[in-house]
Design a protein around this motif. Structure first.
Motif, short mmCIF file in Angstrom:
data_model
loop_
_atom_site.label_atom_id
_atom_site.label_comp_id
_atom_site.label_asym_id
_atom_site.label_seq_id
_atom_site.Cartn_x
_atom_site.Cartn_y
_atom_site.Cartn_z
N ILE A 48 0.83 -1.21 0.00
CA ILE A 48 0.00 0.00 0.00
C ILE A 48 0.87 1.26 0.00
CG2 ILE A 48 -2.05 -1.09 0.98
CD1 ILE A 48 -1.18 -0.05 3.73
N LYS B 256 -7.12 6.19 7.97
CA LYS B 256 -7.87 7.29 7.33
C LYS B 256 -8.84 7.97 8.29
CE LYS B 256 -5.42 5.67 4.14
NZ LYS B 256 -4.05 6.21 4.11
N ASP C 264 -2.61 11.43 1.40
CA ASP C 264 -2.85 10.39 0.38
C ASP C 264 -4.22 9.76 0.59
OD1 ASP C 264 -2.17 8.74 -1.82
OD2 ASP C 264 -1.49 7.13 -0.49
N ASN C 265 -4.71 9.10 -0.43
CA ASN C 265 -6.00 8.37 -0.37
C ASN C 265 -7.16 9.30 -0.06
OD1 ASN C 265 -3.75 6.44 1.25
ND2 ASN C 265 -4.67 5.61 -0.61
N PHE D 189 -10.65 5.59 -1.38
CA PHE D 189 -10.89 4.36 -2.16
C PHE D 189 -12.27 4.39 -2.83
CE2 PHE D 189 -8.52 3.51 1.80
CZ PHE D 189 -7.26 3.39 1.25
N ASP E 254 -0.58 9.52 5.67
CA ASP E 254 -0.79 8.31 4.87
C ASP E 254 -1.09 7.11 5.77
OD1 ASP E 254 -1.05 6.89 2.52
OD2 ASP E 254 1.10 6.57 2.26
C1 DHB Z 1 -4.41 1.45 2.43
C2 DHB Z 1 -3.69 2.50 2.96
C3 DHB Z 1 -3.04 3.38 2.13
O1 DHB Z 1 -2.34 4.42 2.62
C4 DHB Z 1 -3.08 3.23 0.76
O2 DHB Z 1 -2.42 4.13 -0.01
C5 DHB Z 1 -3.80 2.17 0.21
C6 DHB Z 1 -4.46 1.27 1.06
C7 DHB Z 1 -5.13 0.52 3.33
O3 DHB Z 1 -5.06 0.72 4.54
O4 DHB Z 1 -5.74 -0.43 2.82
#
Ligand code: DHB
Ligand code: SAH
Ligand code: MG
Length: 217
Positions: free
Chosen positions: A47, A148, A171-172, A176, A145
């Motif tokens: 990741i 979340k 990031d992210n 997702f 990062d």
């Molecule tokens: C996950 C965490 C991240 O920082 C990423 O870029 C992608 C996935 C995760 O926790 O699944």
């Protein structure tokens, strides 16, 4: 983003195009290859940021002449190598990692990259560790990062501990694809964006995962 299709989300990159661009603009050396490939092995999740995002993080630090930087979520040190290489010789990166095994691998990869003196991997959960770093601030950049659901709190910490003109990066930032949900992580990530827009000049860079960028006013 220059025609109606790409504006609506069509992407023109392919694996071959990205490979060509990586070879031209930001080739992996041995240290980056080692850290990149360690993610995905021995139970470590793959990741880490992509090569272009790693390079972008480094260039953004160079643009603001960053000297003191905090990363939240080290994994095995891949993004930390990009960040640390963008610092001047007297610069320093504090990278926070909750997982003992990840932290140990990161230290090893940073040693192979010759960056031991420029990076401190601080082991522990960010919520507890960040206050202990304040004595080293104010910081020139903070890169989030890790978990979340913590971005709201980490973003508030960054807003207090960045210098004016300092960068907040997350990031992210599309979570997702779940950014507009009502889970704790989605609510926290939206709050992170909203708080950033209040105290920073900000945008979410449309990388594949979304990279939030703010310059502290
Ligand atoms: C996950 C965490 C991240 O920082 C990423 O870029 C992608 C996935 C995760 O926790 O699944
Ligand atoms: N920045 C890295 C990837 C980080 S992956 C890179 O691009 O190379 C996210 C990391 O955050 C994982 O290693 C995970 O163990 C760590 N993490 C999760 N929750 C955390 C917390 N509360 N505090 C610190 N680290 C945390
Ligand atoms: Mg990430």
């Amino acid at each position: 983003m220059a025609d109606s299709e790409s504006r609506a989300g069509k992407r023109y990159e392919s694996a071959e195009i990205l490979d060509f661009l990586g070879q031209v603009h930001h080739r992996h050396d041995q240290a980056l290859t080692r850290a990149f490939e360690a993610a995905g092995q021995d139970g470590v999740p793959a990741i880490q940021v992509g090569p272009a995002e790693g390079r972008l993080l480094g260039l953004l630090l160079q643009m603001v002449g960053a000297r003191r930087v905090v990363e939240v979520g080290t994994l095995v040190g891949y993004s930390a190598i990009w960040l640390a290489r963008a610092l001047p010789p007297d610069g320093h990166l504090w990278s926070v990692e909750a997982d003992e095994k990840h932290a140990a691998l990161a230290r090893e990869h940073l040693r192979c990259a010759g960056l031991t003196d420029r990076v401190t991997v601080v082991e522990g959960a960010a919520q507890g560790v960040l206050p202990s770093l304040e004595t080293h601030g104010p910081f020139c950049a903070v890169f989030l990062d890790a978990d979340k659901a913590g971005y709201g709190a980490y973003g508030r910490w960054a807003a207090k501990n960045l210098r004016p003109g300092g960068l907040l990066l997350g990031d992210n930032a599309y979570l997702f694809g779940d950014l507009l949900d009502y889970t704790p992580a989605a609510i926290a990530m939206r709050r992170f964006h909203e708080q950033m827009a209040e105290a920073f000049d900000s945008v979410c860079i449309p990388t594949p995962d979304g990279l939030a960028l703010g310059i502290k006013r």
